[in-house]
Design a protein around this motif. Sequence first.
Motif, short mmCIF file in Angstrom:
data_model
loop_
_atom_site.label_atom_id
_atom_site.label_comp_id
_atom_site.label_asym_id
_atom_site.label_seq_id
_atom_site.Cartn_x
_atom_site.Cartn_y
_atom_site.Cartn_z
N LYS A 182 0.83 -1.21 0.00
CA LYS A 182 0.00 0.00 0.00
C LYS A 182 0.86 1.25 0.00
O LYS A 182 0.53 2.23 -0.65
CB LYS A 182 -0.94 -0.02 1.20
N GLY A 183 1.97 1.17 0.72
CA GLY A 183 2.87 2.33 0.76
C GLY A 183 3.40 2.66 -0.63
O GLY A 183 3.49 3.82 -1.01
N ILE A 184 3.74 1.64 -1.39
CA ILE A 184 4.22 1.87 -2.76
C ILE A 184 3.13 2.51 -3.59
O ILE A 184 3.36 3.50 -4.30
CB ILE A 184 4.67 0.53 -3.40
N ALA A 185 1.90 1.98 -3.46
CA ALA A 185 0.78 2.57 -4.19
C ALA A 185 0.61 4.03 -3.82
O ALA A 185 0.43 4.90 -4.68
CB ALA A 185 -0.50 1.79 -3.90
N VAL A 186 0.73 4.32 -2.51
CA VAL A 186 0.53 5.69 -2.03
C VAL A 186 1.56 6.65 -2.62
O VAL A 186 1.22 7.72 -3.10
CB VAL A 186 0.59 5.71 -0.48
N VAL A 187 2.83 6.25 -2.61
CA VAL A 187 3.84 7.20 -3.09
C VAL A 187 3.82 7.32 -4.61
O VAL A 187 4.14 8.38 -5.16
CB VAL A 187 5.27 6.90 -2.60
N ILE A 188 3.43 6.25 -5.29
CA ILE A 188 3.31 6.37 -6.74
C ILE A 188 2.16 7.31 -7.09
O ILE A 188 2.27 8.19 -7.94
CB ILE A 188 3.10 4.99 -7.39
N LEU A 189 1.06 7.13 -6.34
CA LEU A 189 -0.10 7.99 -6.55
C LEU A 189 0.24 9.45 -6.28
O LEU A 189 -0.10 10.35 -7.05
CB LEU A 189 -1.23 7.53 -5.63
N GLY A 190 0.92 9.70 -5.17
CA GLY A 190 1.21 11.09 -4.78
C GLY A 190 2.33 11.70 -5.61
O GLY A 190 2.44 12.92 -5.72
N GLY A 191 3.16 10.89 -6.19
CA GLY A 191 4.34 11.40 -6.89
C GLY A 191 5.56 10.97 -6.11
O GLY A 191 5.74 11.40 -4.97
N MET A 192 6.40 10.13 -6.71
CA MET A 192 7.56 9.58 -6.00
C MET A 192 8.44 10.69 -5.43
O MET A 192 8.81 11.62 -6.13
CB MET A 192 8.40 8.75 -6.97
N GLY A 193 8.75 10.57 -4.15
CA GLY A 193 9.67 11.52 -3.54
C GLY A 193 9.02 12.80 -3.05
O GLY A 193 9.69 13.67 -2.52
N ASP A 194 7.71 12.93 -3.22
CA ASP A 194 7.05 14.18 -2.83
C ASP A 194 6.33 14.00 -1.48
O ASP A 194 5.52 13.10 -1.31
CB ASP A 194 6.04 14.57 -3.90
N ILE A 195 6.66 14.90 -0.53
CA ILE A 195 6.12 14.78 0.82
C ILE A 195 4.60 15.01 0.84
O ILE A 195 3.84 14.22 1.39
CB ILE A 195 6.81 15.81 1.76
N ARG A 196 4.16 16.08 0.19
CA ARG A 196 2.71 16.35 0.10
C ARG A 196 2.03 15.16 -0.54
O ARG A 196 0.93 14.75 -0.15
CB ARG A 196 2.43 17.55 -0.83
#
Lengths: 293, 240
Positions: free
Chosen positions: A226-240
């Motif tokens: 889920k974490g991978i899905a979350v950061v891919i969704l938000g934009g890799m490397g982006d805190i917001r």
Amino acid sequence: MLDQQLVNALSLGCVYALFALGFTLIFGVLGVINLAHGAVFMTGAYAAMTVMARFELPLWAGLLFAFAFCGLLGLLIDFLVLRPLRARNAPHLIPMIATIGVAIVLNSAAQGLFGAENQRFPEGAISNDTLQWAGVRITVLELGIILFSFVLMAVLMLALKRTQLGRALRAMAESPKAAYLLGINVEGLFYLTSFAAAALGGVAGVLIGLYSNAMSPLMGQPMLHKGIAVVILGGMGDIRGAMFGGLFLGFAEVLSINYLGSTMRDAVTFGLLFLVLLVRPKGLFGTLQERKV
Amino acid sequence: MSHAALLKVEGLKVSYGHIDAVKGINFELHEGEITTLVGANGAGKSTTLLALSGLLKKNAGRVQFDGQDISAQPPHKIVAAGLVQVAEGRATLTTLTVHENLELGAYTRRDGKAERARDLERIYALFPRLKERQNGLAGNLSGGEQQMLAIGRALMAKPRVLLLDEPSMGLAPIIVQDIFRTLRAINREGLTIFLVEQNVRQALKVADRAYVIETGRIVLSGPGAELLGNPKVQDAYLGG
């Protein structure tokens, strides 16, 4: 009823965000997809549980211990696994695969030490009090998770945006060579990032272990997916992006359970993720670009 | 040219795997001078600079800076000591704003905010275009503006020696003139400059001291004006 669901979604979303923040931090600065982050997260939960049970310590001490223990673990992983690969200029896939190995080692160690069955935090580790407001209930723990994740996001974002250290980290993310020539101690900041991300992962493990009232040696794996899905969704490397992606996933899961039944949860969630990526392949906040050598 | 060398390089050797790129070279930079290292593409110029800054391992040789041996220092210590490099090509951080790039230039400085702010104004006075675009992303600047930003950022570190790797690369002739004029102006204020260039004519014109490098060896040296008149240099680098 819907109000209550929204509060549940918010706290679940913050749980995901908390995990994703450390994961995205490592990717943003080191350029490594750290597949050991789930195992570090699990280690945090067990570390806190162990000291709290053995020495009858309160939760805050357990959190502090998990922070320090996992931070040092992150430092060790960087020193033993990631640094030698950096020194050889190994291409992206190599450190990612190496972190799978780290995850296996940590997961097996936890199984060997604690057994494969589910465990819980000691009775009374956190108060079961709920706050009630306009018919909506929220536990102290949920409120804590929500506050902590938002504060953490704000602190990380401000630090990256406004401080000299944050600028240095962004410089490294774009070009380690340029960072060296600016006089930035690049290796030192790699270690610092590994420490911070793992420490936050450990704290997230404790909070989420409490939240689901169970921990097992493999608790990090579903979280990692889920974490991978979350950061891919938000934009890799982006805190917001990590924060927003976590909330998106939380709301999608809770609302799809509510309206479509729990069997459809992952189908709806990952279907939505797929749709977002069709429109914005770099993620919602993504500015991902090739790193200059 | 009577005073002692500020930076002295002796027997520098650098290789990439089995390929020797720099085969034992000696040169000196003197305080307040512009020194240039010129040569063709692949002669070992950038390699020399990267080794000076500690980004490439030196196989042999000694680098003495102001009497200290800095041969084994890590890159960030070398910058902190005052040896600051403007790397080749687009050396700016494109995802940061112009202002952030300049602020980051002062990363190794430990003096007050007021002094940094004053230096920032000096840089903006030197390059007014940067001031106009201070809140824009560096990646949106033109090539010439990015080179100015890279130089300005290096100056924010308060260098004792400014190392430049082909500041003229990929720029229109009129912009190149501009950059060289600026370099001469900064040099007149007392800054020691080490310039690595393929644009041999421009470089020799401004240089007090010049070295010609060919396949990893220094083959000629002398005052810039003298090399400019040297028939061998004219033949090989200045189109006869």
